[in-house]
Design an enzyme around this catalytic site. Structure first.
Site, mmCIF file in Angstrom:
data_model
loop_
_atom_site.group_PDB
_atom_site.id
_atom_site.type_symbol
_atom_site.label_atom_id
_atom_site.label_comp_id
_atom_site.label_asym_id
_atom_site.label_seq_id
_atom_site.Cartn_x
_atom_site.Cartn_y
_atom_site.Cartn_z
ATOM 1 N N GLY A 15 0.838 -1.211 0.000
ATOM 2 C CA GLY A 15 0.000 0.000 0.000
ATOM 3 C C GLY A 15 0.864 1.248 0.000
ATOM 4 O O GLY A 15 1.830 1.329 0.739
ATOM 5 N N ARG A 76 1.109 -5.289 -5.745
ATOM 6 C CA ARG A 76 1.313 -6.514 -4.969
ATOM 7 C C ARG A 76 1.486 -7.635 -5.992
ATOM 8 O O ARG A 76 0.565 -7.926 -6.739
ATOM 9 C CB ARG A 76 0.129 -6.763 -4.037
ATOM 10 C CG ARG A 76 0.036 -5.688 -2.942
ATOM 11 C CD ARG A 76 -1.024 -6.010 -1.900
ATOM 12 N NE ARG A 76 -0.909 -5.103 -0.756
ATOM 13 C CZ ARG A 76 -1.767 -4.122 -0.494
ATOM 14 N NH1 ARG A 76 -2.797 -3.904 -1.251
ATOM 15 N NH2 ARG A 76 -1.593 -3.346 0.562
ATOM 16 N N ASP A 107 5.406 -4.990 5.990
ATOM 17 C CA ASP A 107 5.959 -6.318 6.297
ATOM 18 C C ASP A 107 5.945 -7.286 5.115
ATOM 19 O O ASP A 107 6.852 -8.105 4.969
ATOM 20 C CB ASP A 107 5.313 -6.931 7.548
ATOM 21 C CG ASP A 107 3.802 -6.946 7.484
ATOM 22 O OD1 ASP A 107 3.244 -6.502 6.454
ATOM 23 O OD2 ASP A 107 3.175 -7.401 8.448
ATOM 24 N N THR A 130 4.248 2.725 5.513
ATOM 25 C CA THR A 130 2.846 2.282 5.559
ATOM 26 C C THR A 130 2.101 3.186 6.530
ATOM 27 O O THR A 130 2.665 3.576 7.557
ATOM 28 C CB THR A 130 2.699 0.816 6.024
ATOM 29 O OG1 THR A 130 1.344 0.608 6.468
ATOM 30 C CG2 THR A 130 3.612 0.438 7.175
ATOM 31 N N ASP A 132 -0.150 2.276 8.424
ATOM 32 C CA ASP A 132 -0.643 1.498 9.570
ATOM 33 C C ASP A 132 0.222 1.596 10.832
ATOM 34 O O ASP A 132 -0.238 1.291 11.927
ATOM 35 C CB ASP A 132 -0.775 0.021 9.190
ATOM 36 C CG ASP A 132 -1.904 -0.219 8.201
ATOM 37 O OD1 ASP A 132 -2.658 0.734 7.929
ATOM 38 O OD2 ASP A 132 -2.028 -1.348 7.708
ATOM 39 N N ASP A 134 2.437 -0.398 11.778
ATOM 40 C CA ASP A 134 2.433 -1.722 12.423
ATOM 41 C C ASP A 134 3.758 -2.463 12.248
ATOM 42 O O ASP A 134 3.772 -3.687 12.164
ATOM 43 C CB ASP A 134 1.276 -2.568 11.860
ATOM 44 C CG ASP A 134 1.370 -2.734 10.349
ATOM 45 O OD1 ASP A 134 2.142 -2.002 9.718
ATOM 46 O OD2 ASP A 134 0.663 -3.592 9.801
ATOM 47 N N ARG A 176 -5.130 -2.603 8.882
ATOM 48 C CA ARG A 176 -5.544 -3.988 8.640
ATOM 49 C C ARG A 176 -5.663 -4.807 9.918
ATOM 50 O O ARG A 176 -6.715 -5.309 10.244
ATOM 51 C CB ARG A 176 -4.555 -4.648 7.678
ATOM 52 C CG ARG A 176 -5.141 -5.800 6.904
ATOM 53 C CD ARG A 176 -4.069 -6.536 6.131
ATOM 54 N NE ARG A 176 -3.009 -5.682 5.657
ATOM 55 C CZ ARG A 176 -2.871 -5.282 4.408
ATOM 56 N NH1 ARG A 176 -3.740 -5.647 3.515
ATOM 57 N NH2 ARG A 176 -1.849 -4.520 4.070
#
Ligand code: F6P
Length: 328
Positions: A15, A76, A107, A130, A132, A134, A176
């Site tokens: 993303g 992707r 990741d 990202t 996120d 994360d 996510r």
């Protein structure tokens, strides 16, 4: 010590995130500074397989520090998940005389880089990009700060209409499997409740809290819900459930979606991307590989790619407590 690095490839994968362009710019200009060539790889791992390369000079990256998205595009690639796909990618890199790669992504991107390194002994350094946040090994990923500001700005606007109509709004944000955006934007925007995948507070507690809000005289409320929340219901089902159980509430849902990934990067993300981009090039020139660069306590640090992928970046649970106190 591996062979001397003369040409570095840079790509973005997974993303997109605001600040990826600033990271590309930093990599390209650091390469120019150290007198080595930089090759842009388009469309992430798929571009490696297709040999979609372009030599990038400092001038190619003029006027992109302020732009969201990624000039190198992102994708992707399912083909890169195969041994044959990776072999094609390796052949293309060899033909183009690219000696090392800087991988900007999350990741999934780093996992691809690790497998590629294991199979072909190809030097790779990761930069976390990202929204996120994360990724283990960095306090902040590139794009996260911008996304937070976007979300807070939108919730502020939703609050205007929520309070005008005395409504309860469920606002779904991205992330996510991680609640960083929900938790921090929720606290920043003064949400009554924040639902994150890391902590399943349960439906009863949510109903209780909303009842309490009504009793305390609140006429409108905002509940921030992470898309990956584990409460077991979609945000729409959640809204229906609350409306059925608390008919005194008029409920609306807003799913913020991909707007959170766009826009001009914040100053924080630009500076972060620039620092990490320079460090990634310097590590490769120093003969290092299989590392991710990150920001830890405002210092640029490295983490093994393997740990960055395996370990979990934990949310700050203290913020949940603070949010509870604020929603009195
Ligand atoms: O990883 C970033 C992210 O924006 C997640 O928050 C979200 O779940 C996902 O990407 C959406 O991906 P796609 O681009 O496939 O819609």
């Amino acid at each position: 010590m591996g062979k001397k690095i003369k040409r570095i490839g840079v790509m973005t994968s997974g993303g997109d995130a605001p600040g990826m362009n600033a990271a590309i710019r930093a990599v390209v200009r650091a390469c120019a500074y150290y007198n080595i060539e930089c090759i842009g790889v388009y469309r992430g791992y798929q571009g490696l397989i297709d040999g979609d390369f372009e030599k990038l000079t400092s001038r190619h990256v003029s006027n992109i520090i302020n732009r969201g998205g990624t000039i190198l595009k992102s994708a992707r690639s399912t083909e890169f998940r195969t041994v044959d796909g990776r072999a094609k990618a390796y052949k293309n890199l060899k033909n183009a005389e690219i000696d090392a790669l800087v991988l900007i992504g999350g990741d999934g991107t780093f996992t691809g880089g690790m497998i590629f390194n294991k199979e072909h002994n190809f030097p790779c350094i990761g930069i976390p990009g990202t929204i996120d946040n994360d990724i283990f090994g960095t306090n902040f990923t590139i794009g996260y700060d911008t996304a937070l500001n976007t979300v807070v700005d939108v919730i502020d606007k939703i609050r205007d209409t929520a309070s005008s109509h005395n409504r309860l709004f469920f606002v779904e944000v991205m992330g996510r499997d991680a609640g960083f955006i929900a938790l921090n934007a929720g606290v920043g925007a003064g949400a009554e409740e924040i639902l994150i995948p890391e902590e399943n507070l349960g439906l009863d507690r949510l109903l209780e809290s909303l009842k309490r809000s009504k009793r305390s005289g609140k006429s409108s409320s905002i509940v921030v819900v992470t898309e990956g929340d584990k409460i077991g219901k979609s945000v729409f089902e959640l809204a229906d459930y609350v409306e059925e159980n608390l008919p005194q509430y008029e409920v609306r849902v807003s799913v913020l979606g991909h707007m959170q990934r766009g826009g001009s990067p914040s100053c924080f993300d630009r500076v972060l991307a620039t620092r990490l981009g320079v460090k990634a090039v310097e590590l490769l020139l120093d003969g290092q590989t299989n590392l991710m660069v990150g920001l830890v306590n405002n210092k640029v640090e490295t983490t093994d790619l393997e740990n960055a992928v395996k370990e979990h970046h934990l949310i700050n649970k203290e913020l949940l407590r603070v949010s509870d106190i604020m929603s009195i």
